[in-house]
Motif scaffolding. Structure first.
Motif, PDB file in Angstrom:
ATOM      1  N   VAL A 250      11.166   3.791  38.796  1.00  0.00           N
ATOM      2  CA  VAL A 250      11.110   2.480  38.473  1.00  0.00           C
ATOM      3  C   VAL A 250      11.547   2.335  36.852  1.00  0.00           C
ATOM      4  O   VAL A 250      10.994   3.178  36.123  1.00  0.00           O
ATOM      5  N   ALA A 251      12.133   1.275  36.616  1.00  0.00           N
ATOM      6  CA  ALA A 251      12.153   1.042  34.995  1.00  0.00           C
ATOM      7  C   ALA A 251      12.131  -0.516  34.848  1.00  0.00           C
ATOM      8  O   ALA A 251      12.353  -1.266  35.688  1.00  0.00           O
ATOM      9  N   ALA A 252      11.842  -0.952  33.492  1.00  0.00           N
ATOM     10  CA  ALA A 252      11.979  -2.162  33.027  1.00  0.00           C
ATOM     11  C   ALA A 252      13.158  -2.592  32.491  1.00  0.00           C
ATOM     12  O   ALA A 252      13.324  -2.028  31.384  1.00  0.00           O
ATOM     13  N   VAL A 253      13.944  -3.769  32.791  1.00  0.00           N
ATOM     14  CA  VAL A 253      15.022  -4.100  32.403  1.00  0.00           C
ATOM     15  C   VAL A 253      14.914  -5.451  31.301  1.00  0.00           C
ATOM     16  O   VAL A 253      14.105  -6.432  31.867  1.00  0.00           O
ATOM     17  N   LEU A 254      15.019  -5.347  30.227  1.00  0.00           N
ATOM     18  CA  LEU A 254      14.629  -6.622  29.237  1.00  0.00           C
ATOM     19  C   LEU A 254      16.165  -7.229  29.118  1.00  0.00           C
ATOM     20  O   LEU A 254      16.737  -6.828  28.060  1.00  0.00           O
ATOM     21  N   ARG A 255      16.225  -8.580  29.528  1.00  0.00           N
ATOM     22  CA  ARG A 255      17.626  -9.167  29.245  1.00  0.00           C
ATOM     23  C   ARG A 255      17.072 -10.160  27.917  1.00  0.00           C
ATOM     24  O   ARG A 255      16.193 -10.879  28.091  1.00  0.00           O
ATOM     25  N   GLY A 256      18.315 -10.387  27.386  1.00  0.00           N
ATOM     26  CA  GLY A 256      18.133 -11.581  26.317  1.00  0.00           C
ATOM     27  C   GLY A 256      16.883 -11.260  25.297  1.00  0.00           C
ATOM     28  O   GLY A 256      16.864 -10.482  24.629  1.00  0.00           O
ATOM     29  N   ASP A 257      16.019 -12.377  25.459  1.00  0.00           N
ATOM     30  CA  ASP A 257      14.793 -12.336  24.506  1.00  0.00           C
ATOM     31  C   ASP A 257      13.769 -11.240  25.259  1.00  0.00           C
ATOM     32  O   ASP A 257      12.715 -11.034  24.564  1.00  0.00           O
ATOM     33  N   LYS A 264      13.118  -2.843  38.215  1.00  0.00           N
ATOM     34  CA  LYS A 264      14.101  -2.234  39.201  1.00  0.00           C
ATOM     35  C   LYS A 264      13.964  -0.835  39.387  1.00  0.00           C
ATOM     36  O   LYS A 264      13.910   0.076  38.234  1.00  0.00           O
ATOM     37  N   LYS A 265      14.241  -0.148  40.481  1.00  0.00           N
ATOM     38  CA  LYS A 265      14.433   1.435  40.720  1.00  0.00           C
ATOM     39  C   LYS A 265      15.929   1.624  40.567  1.00  0.00           C
ATOM     40  O   LYS A 265      16.800   1.281  41.379  1.00  0.00           O
ATOM     41  N   LEU A 266      16.141   2.490  39.415  1.00  0.00           N
ATOM     42  CA  LEU A 266      17.667   2.455  38.973  1.00  0.00           C
ATOM     43  C   LEU A 266      17.927   4.075  39.014  1.00  0.00           C
ATOM     44  O   LEU A 266      17.401   4.899  39.224  1.00  0.00           O
ATOM     45  N   SER A 267      19.490   4.002  39.347  1.00  0.00           N
ATOM     46  CA  SER A 267      20.075   5.326  39.446  1.00  0.00           C
ATOM     47  C   SER A 267      21.386   5.119  38.356  1.00  0.00           C
ATOM     48  O   SER A 267      21.791   4.002  37.926  1.00  0.00           O
ATOM     49  N   THR A 268      21.922   6.191  37.830  1.00  0.00           N
ATOM     50  CA  THR A 268      23.009   6.146  37.147  1.00  0.00           C
ATOM     51  C   THR A 268      24.358   6.931  37.579  1.00  0.00           C
ATOM     52  O   THR A 268      24.109   7.883  38.395  1.00  0.00           O
ATOM     53  N   VAL A 384      34.755   8.145  29.302  1.00  0.00           N
ATOM     54  CA  VAL A 384      33.329   8.255  30.145  1.00  0.00           C
ATOM     55  C   VAL A 384      33.338   6.655  30.709  1.00  0.00           C
ATOM     56  O   VAL A 384      33.225   5.811  30.113  1.00  0.00           O
ATOM     57  N   GLN A 385      32.930   6.704  31.978  1.00  0.00           N
ATOM     58  CA  GLN A 385      32.601   5.473  32.607  1.00  0.00           C
ATOM     59  C   GLN A 385      31.066   5.703  33.035  1.00  0.00           C
ATOM     60  O   GLN A 385      30.631   6.695  33.710  1.00  0.00           O
ATOM     61  N   ARG A 386      30.506   4.532  32.782  1.00  0.00           N
ATOM     62  CA  ARG A 386      28.850   4.341  33.112  1.00  0.00           C
ATOM     63  C   ARG A 386      28.491   3.458  33.910  1.00  0.00           C
ATOM     64  O   ARG A 386      29.155   2.127  33.886  1.00  0.00           O
ATOM     65  N   GLN A 387      27.771   3.569  34.939  1.00  0.00           N
ATOM     66  CA  GLN A 387      27.396   2.503  35.864  1.00  0.00           C
ATOM     67  C   GLN A 387      25.791   2.677  35.821  1.00  0.00           C
ATOM     68  O   GLN A 387      25.355   3.907  36.161  1.00  0.00           O
ATOM     69  N   ILE A 388      25.354   1.720  36.077  1.00  0.00           N
ATOM     70  CA  ILE A 388      23.914   1.599  36.594  1.00  0.00           C
ATOM     71  C   ILE A 388      23.526   1.121  37.709  1.00  0.00           C
ATOM     72  O   ILE A 388      24.288  -0.104  37.876  1.00  0.00           O
ATOM     73  N   LYS A 389      23.003   1.315  38.724  1.00  0.00           N
ATOM     74  CA  LYS A 389      22.705   0.972  40.192  1.00  0.00           C
ATOM     75  C   LYS A 389      21.230   0.711  40.468  1.00  0.00           C
ATOM     76  O   LYS A 389      20.295   1.444  39.617  1.00  0.00           O
ATOM     77  N   ASP A 390      21.033  -0.333  41.001  1.00  0.00           N
ATOM     78  CA  ASP A 390      19.709  -0.684  41.511  1.00  0.00           C
ATOM     79  C   ASP A 390      19.348   0.082  42.856  1.00  0.00           C
ATOM     80  O   ASP A 390      20.373   0.664  43.322  1.00  0.00           O
ATOM     81  N   GLU A 391      18.354  -0.061  43.510  1.00  0.00           N
ATOM     82  CA  GLU A 391      17.925   0.583  44.478  1.00  0.00           C
ATOM     83  C   GLU A 391      18.823   0.073  46.018  1.00  0.00           C
ATOM     84  O   GLU A 391      18.835   0.665  46.820  1.00  0.00           O
ATOM     85  N   ARG A 392      19.409  -1.201  45.723  1.00  0.00           N
ATOM     86  CA  ARG A 392      20.308  -1.713  46.812  1.00  0.00           C
ATOM     87  C   ARG A 392      21.898  -1.114  46.601  1.00  0.00           C
ATOM     88  O   ARG A 392      22.654  -1.492  47.097  1.00  0.00           O
ATOM     89  N   GLY A 393      21.829  -0.514  45.584  1.00  0.00           N
ATOM     90  CA  GLY A 393      23.451   0.076  45.190  1.00  0.00           C
ATOM     91  C   GLY A 393      24.080  -1.122  44.452  1.00  0.00           C
ATOM     92  O   GLY A 393      25.404  -0.731  44.269  1.00  0.00           O
ATOM     93  N   ARG A 394      23.483  -2.079  43.956  1.00  0.00           N
ATOM     94  CA  ARG A 394      24.018  -3.116  43.272  1.00  0.00           C
ATOM     95  C   ARG A 394      24.340  -2.689  41.645  1.00  0.00           C
ATOM     96  O   ARG A 394      23.367  -1.894  40.977  1.00  0.00           O
ATOM     97  N   THR A 395      25.319  -3.158  41.055  1.00  0.00           N
ATOM     98  CA  THR A 395      25.466  -2.554  39.628  1.00  0.00           C
ATOM     99  C   THR A 395      24.818  -3.570  38.826  1.00  0.00           C
ATOM    100  O   THR A 395      24.728  -4.722  38.835  1.00  0.00           O
TER     101      THR A 395
END
Length: 526
Positions: A250-257, A264-268, A384-395
């Motif tokens: 799990v990680a914390a995603v901080l958007r904007g402010d 989200k549970k993330l993979s790269t 180098v191509q970088r993608q971050i995915k959530d636990e449902r496979g969404r970017t």
């Protein structure tokens, strides 16, 4: 730890009783009365456990509560735990055999069963601990330990307030509630002056003139495990990925402010391309071959699964280094491709050197070095191509002001306690003691969550201070966050890293006796 048997009511007494029923900590002492009349006029705005705690309004929309929750007077004491093969917990049969050996040697041994708490992703018996004696003073426990050691037993003195047993222990707690509807600042993640290296939260907060600060994600502490100060899990700052994910933790995603954290549970997914050829990039800003907390993308030993505080290895890797690293890349076997801001290869060199401003370095070992040797030609282009995915496979897309900090495990999901010891790597296969000592026992904790009103909850708990503050077990932290109204919550880095600051000054009591330098921090700007 049993789940709460009745909903929290709006009175302080009922809220504390509910926490005790949850197996959290029994009713006890709280700090000075709440004095903010504006908030007192709106009881729903103050979560019940905080209603009589010391309250300070740091800014419009930012409220700090400080209190102490304690178990039954006299419930805690010193004892001596006798370890089996160096482990705090043993299988039931082995624990009984050890206890019989102790009794045969003239020691009054007892066995104590330790079960997974309710709300964990595991159930039943974890293991059994073997103990001798109950003492009011540590010196007496130490004397007993020395006698056991002289008799050939592996023994350690322990304070039972740290066990996590319901009705025991003491915890000094700081809770900050941040209402994004009323606060005009922002929450940002920062690694300080460089990705590599460690800095104190107070220094990072002071440098940014932050209203509030707290330590953030897990990081590498020693060179034997990687690049000291670099994140041990996913990390991104201002939209730039600076560390790869740890196998779906799990990680914390901080958007904007940043005031509305997303959990989200993330993979790269990282790849380097040269024309039609491509290869996996295994990590970012870490020593090739060393995967702190495991959970890499392939070929790792002993496991591909997350394993907290374990460094896995991989002999065939490509690792990217960014120009935010702040130091030379690690030297060692293999080679490096130095890439400019346009993706063009400047040179191929032995490992160890500067990262060009605006550019990057790809370091390879084993098969990774072979790929770079074949495809990284001076003057050629590597992408180098970088993608971050959530636990449902969404970017998961990041904007230029978005951040990510790692941590774990998850504590609350959909308003319910949900501590994922197994999938988060807190449970170690073949090791009964790690999840117990690191997760179930009380330790200093830093916690982050959001409630149904959209407010952010930031918590620091002192620990490892017998008779003063023992801390929380993970499930106790989850129960507290739930009682504060959290619908989602996670743990940040804990232990000696826990530091909360207000106006650049540390307001808690770090367990090391002094503030520890850490990898990154969360800062609430004015």
């Amino acid at each position: 730890m049993a789940p709460a048997r009745s909903p929290l009511r709006t009175t302080v007494k009922a809220s504390v009783i509910a926490l005790a029923a949850a197996g959290f900590i029994a009713p006890g002492v709280v700090a000075a009365p709440f004095t903010d009349t504006a908030a007192a006029a709106s009881p729903a705005a103050v979560p019940p456990p905080l209603a009589s705690w010391q309250h300070d309004r740091l800014a419009s929309g930012v409220d700090l509560y400080q209190g102490t929750i304690a178990g039954r007077p006299g419930a805690d004491h010193w004892t001596v735990t006798v370890r089996a093969n160096g482990a705090q917990l043993a299988a039931e049969q082995d624990a009984q055999a050890l206890a019989e050996r102790l009794r045969g040697a003239g020691f009054g041994a007892r066995t104590e069963r330790v079960d997974w708490p309710a709300g964990a992703d595991r159930s039943g018996l974890i293991g059994v601990r073997v103990r001798v004696g109950e003492f009011g003073a540590r010196a007496d426990a130490d004397a007993q330990r020395q006698a056991l050691t002289a008799a050939g037993f592996d023994a350690v003195s322990e304070w039972t307030g740290a066990d996590g047993t319901p009705g025991t222990g003491t915890a000094r707690v700081k809770v900050a509630l941040v209402d994004p509807k009323r606060y005009g600042g922002a929450l940002k993640a920062t690694y300080g002056t460089a990705v590599a290296g460690r800095e104190k939260v107070s220094d990072m907060a002071g440098g940014e003139d932050a209203l509030l600060g707290i330590n953030a994600g897990f990081f590498v502490m020693e060179g034997k495990d990687g690049v000291p100060g670099a994140s041990a899990g996913i990390a991104a700052y201002d939209g730039e990925l600076q560390s790869a994910a740890t196998g779906g933790r799990v990680a914390a995603v901080l958007r904007g402010d940043g005031l509305r954290p997303e959990f989200k549970k993330l993979s790269t997914v990282l790849r380097v391309r040269s024309g039609k050829a491509s290869a996996v990039v295994d990590g970012v800003n870490r020593v090739p071959g060393l995967v702190r907390n495991c959970g890499g993308v392939g070929g790792d030993a002993p496991t591909q699964r997350p394993q907290h505080d374990v460094t896995c290895t991989d002999p065939d890797e490509i690792v990217e280094f960014t120009d935010e690293l702040g130091t030379a890349t690690p030297a060692g076997a293999g080679l490096e491709a130095v890439i400019d801001a346009n993706g063009r290869v400047r040179e191929v060199r032995p490992r160890g050197g500067d990262v060009p401003e605006g550019g990057s370095v790809l370091a390879g070992i084993g098969d990774g070095a072979s790929w770079l040797r074949t495809h990284a030609k001076p003057g050629g282009v590597l992408t180098v191509q970088r993608q971050i995915k959530d636990e449902r496979g969404r970017t998961v897309e990041l904007g230029p002001h978005d951040d990510i900090v790692n941590g774990g495990p998850e504590l609350v999901r959909d308003g319910k306690v949900a501590v994922n010891y197994g999938s988060d790597g807190i449970e170690r296969v073949g090791d009964r003691s790690f999840a117990y000592t690191w997760g179930l026992k009380r330790n200093p904790r830093a916690l982050l969550g959001v409630d149904r009103q959209g407010r952010m909850i930031v918590v620091a708990v002192d620990g490892r201070q017998p008779g003063s503050s023992d801390g929380f077990g993970l499930n106790e932290g989850a129960e507290l966050m739930k009682s504060l109204g959290a619908v989602r919550a996670m743990a940040l880095d804990g232990g000696g890293s826990v530091a909360m600051t207000v106006n650049g000054k540390v307001i808690n009591s770090p367990s090391d006796g002094t503030e520890r330098a850490v990898g990154d921090a969360l800062l609430l700007s004015r």
